[in-house]
Design an enzyme around this catalytic site. Sequence first.
Site, PDB file in Angstrom:
ATOM      1  N   LYS A  31       0.959  -1.112  -0.202  1.00  0.00           N
ATOM      2  CA  LYS A  31       0.284  -0.466  -0.125  1.00  0.00           C
ATOM      3  C   LYS A  31       0.881   1.217   0.183  1.00  0.00           C
ATOM      4  O   LYS A  31       1.931   1.254   0.997  1.00  0.00           O
ATOM      5  CB  LYS A  31      -1.172   0.428   0.989  1.00  0.00           C
ATOM      6  N   ASP A  58      -3.775   4.225  -2.202  1.00  0.00           N
ATOM      7  CA  ASP A  58      -5.021   4.861  -1.635  1.00  0.00           C
ATOM      8  C   ASP A  58      -4.817   6.325  -0.694  1.00  0.00           C
ATOM      9  O   ASP A  58      -4.414   6.841   0.415  1.00  0.00           O
ATOM     10  CB  ASP A  58      -4.039   4.022   0.115  1.00  0.00           C
ATOM     11  N   LEU A  59      -5.287   7.004  -1.819  1.00  0.00           N
ATOM     12  CA  LEU A  59      -5.321   8.236  -2.227  1.00  0.00           C
ATOM     13  C   LEU A  59      -6.943   8.854  -1.520  1.00  0.00           C
ATOM     14  O   LEU A  59      -6.706   9.658  -1.670  1.00  0.00           O
ATOM     15  CB  LEU A  59      -4.755   8.457  -3.108  1.00  0.00           C
ATOM     16  N   LYS A  60      -7.871   8.261  -1.716  1.00  0.00           N
ATOM     17  CA  LYS A  60      -8.553   8.392  -1.288  1.00  0.00           C
ATOM     18  C   LYS A  60      -9.342   9.575  -2.253  1.00  0.00           C
ATOM     19  O   LYS A  60     -10.261  10.564  -1.035  1.00  0.00           O
ATOM     20  CB  LYS A  60      -9.205   8.559  -0.264  1.00  0.00           C
ATOM     21  N   ASP A  63     -13.344  14.025  -5.719  1.00  0.00           N
ATOM     22  CA  ASP A  63     -13.688  15.065  -6.591  1.00  0.00           C
ATOM     23  C   ASP A  63     -15.097  15.397  -7.293  1.00  0.00           C
ATOM     24  O   ASP A  63     -15.143  14.426  -7.319  1.00  0.00           O
ATOM     25  CB  ASP A  63     -12.324  15.449  -6.884  1.00  0.00           C
ATOM     26  N   PRO A  65     -16.689  14.514 -10.531  1.00  0.00           N
ATOM     27  CA  PRO A  65     -16.519  13.272 -11.218  1.00  0.00           C
ATOM     28  C   PRO A  65     -15.580  12.623 -12.363  1.00  0.00           C
ATOM     29  O   PRO A  65     -15.433  12.224 -12.718  1.00  0.00           O
ATOM     30  CB  PRO A  65     -17.900  12.897 -12.192  1.00  0.00           C
ATOM     31  N   THR A 118     -12.338   5.639  10.028  1.00  0.00           N
ATOM     32  CA  THR A 118     -13.179   4.867  11.013  1.00  0.00           C
ATOM     33  C   THR A 118     -12.349   6.096  12.385  1.00  0.00           C
ATOM     34  O   THR A 118     -12.078   6.597  13.182  1.00  0.00           O
ATOM     35  CB  THR A 118     -12.110   3.959  11.942  1.00  0.00           C
ATOM     36  N   GLY A 209       0.804  -2.422   8.264  1.00  0.00           N
ATOM     37  CA  GLY A 209       1.604  -2.017   8.587  1.00  0.00           C
ATOM     38  C   GLY A 209       2.687  -2.564  10.057  1.00  0.00           C
ATOM     39  O   GLY A 209       3.686  -3.397   9.305  1.00  0.00           O
ATOM     40  N   ARG A 210       2.438  -1.658  10.622  1.00  0.00           N
ATOM     41  CA  ARG A 210       3.245  -1.989  11.766  1.00  0.00           C
ATOM     42  C   ARG A 210       4.388  -3.397  12.479  1.00  0.00           C
ATOM     43  O   ARG A 210       4.878  -3.594  12.423  1.00  0.00           O
ATOM     44  CB  ARG A 210       3.690  -1.401  13.444  1.00  0.00           C
TER      45      ARG A 210
HETATM   46  O1  C5P Z   1       0.285  -0.024  11.097  1.00  0.00           O
HETATM   47  P1  C5P Z   1      -0.617  -0.740  11.594  1.00  0.00           P
HETATM   48  O2  C5P Z   1      -1.473  -1.893  11.070  1.00  0.00           O
HETATM   49  O3  C5P Z   1      -1.586   0.160  12.070  1.00  0.00           O
HETATM   50  O4  C5P Z   1      -0.692   0.422   9.355  1.00  0.00           O
HETATM   51  C1  C5P Z   1      -2.340   0.085   9.239  1.00  0.00           C
HETATM   52  C2  C5P Z   1      -2.521   0.995   7.380  1.00  0.00           C
HETATM   53  O5  C5P Z   1      -3.852   0.975   7.696  1.00  0.00           O
HETATM   54  C3  C5P Z   1      -1.757   2.900   7.862  1.00  0.00           C
HETATM   55  O6  C5P Z   1      -1.623   2.680   6.595  1.00  0.00           O
HETATM   56  C4  C5P Z   1      -2.778   3.325   8.686  1.00  0.00           C
HETATM   57  O7  C5P Z   1      -2.614   4.699   7.397  1.00  0.00           O
HETATM   58  C5  C5P Z   1      -3.937   2.633   7.405  1.00  0.00           C
HETATM   59  N1  C5P Z   1      -5.931   2.387   7.985  1.00  0.00           N
HETATM   60  C6  C5P Z   1      -6.031   2.039   9.332  1.00  0.00           C
HETATM   61  N2  C5P Z   1      -7.101   3.012   9.661  1.00  0.00           N
HETATM   62  C7  C5P Z   1      -7.742   2.584   8.861  1.00  0.00           C
HETATM   63  C8  C5P Z   1      -7.469   3.357   8.060  1.00  0.00           C
HETATM   64  C9  C5P Z   1      -6.300   3.258   7.388  1.00  0.00           C
HETATM   65  O8  C5P Z   1      -5.306   2.079  10.425  1.00  0.00           O
HETATM   66  N3  C5P Z   1      -8.943   3.111   9.508  1.00  0.00           N
END
Ligand code: C5P
Length: 233
Positions: A31, A58-60, A63, A65, A118, A209-210
């Site tokens: 991503k 993931d640029l969401k 704008d 159409p 969220t 991610g982490r």
């Molecule tokens: O490090 P971690 O597993 O928390 O990363 C999750 C990824 O998903 C990050 O890039 C975060 O910005 C993205 N994300 C999220 N929760 C959301 C939307 C996107 O954690 N509701």
Amino acid sequence: MAEMIVALDVQTRQEAVERIRTIGDAVGFYKIGLELFTAEGPDVVKAVKDLGKKVFLDLKFHDIPRTVERSVRSGGRLGVDLMTIHASGGRAMIRAAAEAAAEFGAGGPRIVAVTVLTSLDRSDLEDAGVVGRTPAEQVLALARLATDSGAHGLVCSPMEVGSLSRTLKAGTIFVTPGVRPAGSAVGDQKRIATPADAVRDGSTHLVVGRPVLAAPDPAAAARAILAEMASAQ
Ligand code: C5P
């Protein structure tokens, strides 16, 4: 078979490439979000594709159409595999995104819609004029709008994916962040699920991610998550 997407939450193209090389064959999907894209631009997408990996951009988009249609087309030309729009951009915008993606055929980008971020609660929705609906009701309304208008799927929390996957048509893509293997650090995530739970609830793409990037051995951490996912399907 659900797929894992590793979030490249780094600041430079060089760091992104190093991380992907370290993780190696274990992960095939990454991503790229606003932070990395704003810093490095389309070159970072090309660099990830050149390493033979799929890209979730993931640029969401939200704008008019025509602008979203042309931006999705730009993503398609870059070889992006999955990209995000905001369902609240409305029916015509969602259709425009889906139609631009369809120009690239079966290998083109899939469009997934964000419903309610969220980070927003009921009072935030009320501030925006959404009155008389809970966040969960608004999520469902926007999820239906998105999938009825041609989006291939949704981005949703692991808490929402179970009810959405039971309600929406088969084949809908569900991308879920907030995934934490048992025993790993939660970080700033509040509503989390294990990889196995997310898969059992209907998630098709788990964004992690982490738990991978910050692990002492990222490739081993990725393989452990994939094994947990496989055990649930
Ligand atoms: O490090 P971690 O597993 O928390 O990363 C999750 C990824 O998903 C990050 O890039 C975060 O910005 C993205 N994300 C999220 N929760 C959301 C939307 C996107 O954690 N509701």
